[in-house]
Design a protein around this motif. Sequence first.
Motif, mmCIF file in Angstrom:
data_model
loop_
_atom_site.group_PDB
_atom_site.id
_atom_site.type_symbol
_atom_site.label_atom_id
_atom_site.label_comp_id
_atom_site.label_asym_id
_atom_site.label_seq_id
_atom_site.Cartn_x
_atom_site.Cartn_y
_atom_site.Cartn_z
ATOM 1 N N ASP A 183 0.831 -1.199 0.000
ATOM 2 C CA ASP A 183 0.000 0.000 0.000
ATOM 3 C C ASP A 183 0.870 1.255 0.000
ATOM 4 N N ASP A 184 0.242 2.400 0.095
ATOM 5 C CA ASP A 184 0.965 3.682 0.056
ATOM 6 C C ASP A 184 2.004 3.817 1.166
ATOM 7 N N ASP A 185 1.806 3.087 2.264
ATOM 8 C CA ASP A 185 2.732 3.141 3.390
ATOM 9 C C ASP A 185 3.756 2.005 3.360
ATOM 10 N N GLY A 186 3.762 1.216 2.270
ATOM 11 C CA GLY A 186 4.706 0.118 2.140
ATOM 12 C C GLY A 186 4.328 -1.132 2.907
ATOM 13 N N ARG A 187 3.083 -1.193 3.395
ATOM 14 C CA ARG A 187 2.604 -2.378 4.112
ATOM 15 C C ARG A 187 1.896 -3.308 3.135
ATOM 16 N N PRO A 188 1.975 -4.630 3.385
ATOM 17 C CA PRO A 188 1.286 -5.558 2.492
ATOM 18 C C PRO A 188 -0.229 -5.483 2.662
ATOM 19 N N ALA A 189 -0.919 -5.570 1.535
ATOM 20 C CA ALA A 189 -2.384 -5.614 1.513
ATOM 21 C C ALA A 189 -2.764 -6.708 0.530
ATOM 22 N N VAL B 67 3.487 -7.901 -3.712
ATOM 23 C CA VAL B 67 3.763 -8.851 -2.640
ATOM 24 C C VAL B 67 3.701 -10.250 -3.224
ATOM 25 N N ARG B 68 4.832 -10.948 -3.127
ATOM 26 C CA ARG B 68 4.944 -12.322 -3.640
ATOM 27 C C ARG B 68 4.933 -13.290 -2.460
ATOM 28 N N ILE B 69 3.947 -14.175 -2.431
ATOM 29 C CA ILE B 69 3.820 -15.150 -1.352
ATOM 30 C C ILE B 69 4.853 -16.253 -1.571
ATOM 31 N N ASP B 70 5.704 -16.476 -0.568
ATOM 32 C CA ASP B 70 6.719 -17.525 -0.655
ATOM 33 C C ASP B 70 6.051 -18.885 -0.793
ATOM 34 N N GLY B 71 6.581 -19.728 -1.672
ATOM 35 C CA GLY B 71 6.064 -21.073 -1.852
ATOM 36 C C GLY B 71 4.891 -21.201 -2.801
ATOM 37 N N ALA B 72 4.416 -20.090 -3.363
ATOM 38 C CA ALA B 72 3.306 -20.150 -4.318
ATOM 39 C C ALA B 72 3.760 -20.886 -5.581
ATOM 40 N N LEU B 73 2.804 -21.479 -6.290
ATOM 41 C CA LEU B 73 3.137 -22.171 -7.539
ATOM 42 C C LEU B 73 3.597 -21.198 -8.615
ATOM 43 N N ALA B 74 3.016 -20.000 -8.612
ATOM 44 C CA ALA B 74 3.373 -19.004 -9.621
ATOM 45 C C ALA B 74 3.109 -17.610 -9.087
ATOM 46 N N HIS B 75 3.821 -16.643 -9.652
ATOM 47 C CA HIS B 75 3.651 -15.220 -9.333
ATOM 48 C C HIS B 75 3.415 -14.487 -10.646
ATOM 49 N N ILE B 76 2.409 -13.643 -10.676
ATOM 50 C CA ILE B 76 2.096 -12.843 -11.859
ATOM 51 C C ILE B 76 2.006 -11.393 -11.402
#
Length: 166
Positions: free
Chosen positions: A33-39, A113-122
């Motif tokens: 987000d605008d404050d650099g926190r994950p959403a 934000v890329r979730i660790d262990g996900a099958l794929a990231h887009i």
Amino acid sequence: MERLIGRTEVDPAGFRDVLGRFATGITVVAGLDDDGRPAGFACQSFASLSLDPPLVMLAVGKASTSWPRIERTGRFCVNILAEHQREICAALGRSGPDKFAGVPWTAGEHGTVRIDGALAHIECALSTVHEAGDHYLVTAEVLALDAREDGRPLLYFRSRYAVGAF
């Protein structure tokens, strides 16, 4: 050509039951987000849209409190969850101030934000948002992507988690 569209009485419970028979993969749509926190939020209404240019689409509930935080930045990652990530799906599927507590993630190169262990990231850049009933229909341009060679997807079928044999 004139189209006649009438409002029919469709029972919401029946609608959910019948459409729940369509198995879907589960994703997490997430950004900084605008404050650099994950959403982010769990999303099963996701699909590819176009190869040229590379576009994807997803449906976001209008009641989502995470989507406005992501929409303002215009960047997000669609994380395709693996079968072992049920707890991550549950965490991102509920409301709360810190849905990412205990969720392993890394920042993507495009402010996502890329979730660790996900099958794929887009990783995506927001293109359009259209109102569609109680959801927004979102289209986005694909900026970067990657995928693991191993693992099986986390699926949703008849209101329950499922895994496929492939």
